[in-house]
Design a protein around this motif. Structure first.
Motif, PDB file in Angstrom:
ATOM      1  N   ASN A   1       6.070  -5.039   3.393  1.00  0.00           N
ATOM      2  CA  ASN A   1       6.856  -4.300   2.398  1.00  0.00           C
ATOM      3  C   ASN A   1       6.482  -2.822   2.406  1.00  0.00           C
TER       4      ASN A   1
ATOM      5  N   ARG B   1      11.661  -1.939   0.396  1.00  0.00           N
ATOM      6  CA  ARG B   1      12.053  -2.985   1.330  1.00  0.00           C
ATOM      7  C   ARG B   1      10.995  -4.077   1.352  1.00  0.00           C
ATOM      8  N   ASP B   2      11.427  -5.318   1.162  1.00  0.00           N
ATOM      9  CA  ASP B   2      10.532  -6.474   1.231  1.00  0.00           C
ATOM     10  C   ASP B   2      11.342  -7.714   1.583  1.00  0.00           C
TER      11      ASP B   2
END
Length: 353
Positions: free
Chosen positions: A184, A210-211
């Motif tokens: 992430n 973002r993950d």
């Protein structure tokens, strides 16, 4: 005769003590600072911010002196100063007691010392405005468990007399037996324009997160708002801010009857707290809340508590406890629902510059 000689000694002794108390150095090739204890320091004044004076001495090196400990100050070159309810003033700085003077070829301005917000001395270079910190952490295990954990954090600031630009990055990556388990990345930025010492505008702020393990291929927030500094002294700084924002979410996958993209308005709130608990320990606390509809995650929280322990010079040992919570996570295409809460403990070594 002896009586006259004694009277002369008393007279000249009194005169000498008065002159010693009133003595002021000649300011030509260096700056001078007098502490409330009566001690004098000769060197170069670098900057003043957050009720702290940065002073460079040839013998004592770079010092950070509390504003309350300074009785007299005089610079030998011009500075750019920011004064509350006045704006920016340029000139040589002289502080005596509660009065601060800014002297240039055209005029001499006088203010109360508490009205001074910040100043930078010397030749104004772009590098004077920038500061930052980079932290890295590595955890490698082998044997019965083959695991590698990597963490990285960066905080970069650009401060002028009226503006503050903040850039933040945090990333985590883990591999267990050649299988990726964590990946992430979070990037934040904000631009603040100070109207007064405490009140500021946020013309723009944003975040990219973002993950894939939370089914988030990308989440972008762009907004604008206002903020207020609740506490700003030589040890503690605490501010809050809020504002509307545009939120775009790209999910990694989605159920057949759900969209993989969402665009919605949202409301953001954040608070940042930092205090110098001791000479070697700083405590930082951050909290942010984003309010949006269920399709974009609902209520999203992030809380972070960091202990910065000074090792030596510019190096710190950082210990962070982080909570991320998504109120309404989106299920993957196979129906798997990510957990609402993510907890992390991060240990890293940081470098200040």
């Amino acid at each position: 005769m002896l009586r006259i000689f004694s009277l002369l000694l008393i007279f000249f002794g009194f005169t000498f003590s008065v002159n010693a108390d009133d003595w002021r150095p000649t300011v030509k090739e260096a700056d001078w600072v007098q502490l409330t204890s009566g001690e004098w320091l000769r060197g170069d004044i670098k900057a003043f911010y957050n009720r702290t004076l940065e002073f460079d001495s040839k013998k004592l090196n770079l010092l950070e002196i509390d504003w309350e400990d300074i009785q007299y100050l005089e610079s030998h070159i011009s500075s750019i100063a920011r004064i509350e309810n006045h704006g920016v003033a340029t000139g040589k700085i002289q502080l005596s007691g509660d009065t601060i003077k800014i002297i240039n070829d055209e005029q001499t301005l006088e203010f109360n010392r508490d009205e001074l917000i910040s100043f930078i001395t010397g030749e104004i270079k772009e590098s004077n405005y920038w500061s930052g910190k980079i932290s890295l952490g590595v955890n490698v295990r082998s044997g019965n468990t083959d695991q590698k954990d990597y963490t990285a954090k960066a905080n970069i600031k650009r401060r002028t007399s009226k503006t503050r630009l903040i850039l933040d990055y945090a990333g985590n990556y883990s591999v267990v037996k050649s299988v990726e388990t964590i990946n992430n990345h979070r990037f934040n930025f904000s631009l603040d324009y100070f109207k007064t010492r405490h009140f500021f505008y946020k013309p723009i702020f944003g975040e990219y997160f973002r993950d894939p393990f939370q089914n988030l291929d990308g989440k972008l927030t762009i907004g604008s708002g206002i903020g207020y500094t609740i506490v700003d002294d030589h040890k503690t700084e605490w501010s809050i801010s809020t504002g509307p924002a545009y939120l775009y979410t790209q999910y990694s996958s989605a159920l057949p009857d759900e969209s993989q993209n969402e665009s919605n308005p949202s409301l953001s709130f954040s608070t940042d707290y930092e205090t110098e608990y001791s000479k070697t320990l700083d405590i930082l606390a951050k909290y942010s809340l984003q309010v949006s509809n269920k399709e974009s995650g609902g209520l999203t929280h992030r809380a972070e508590l960091t202990l910065e322990n000074e090792i030596t010079g510019s190096f710190d040992l950082d210990i962070s406890l982080i909570l991320d919570r998504i109120g309404s996570p989106r299920a993957n295409s196979d129906g798997t629902l990510p957990e609402k809460n993510d907890y992390k403990i991060v240990i890293s070594v940081g470098y200040d510059f």
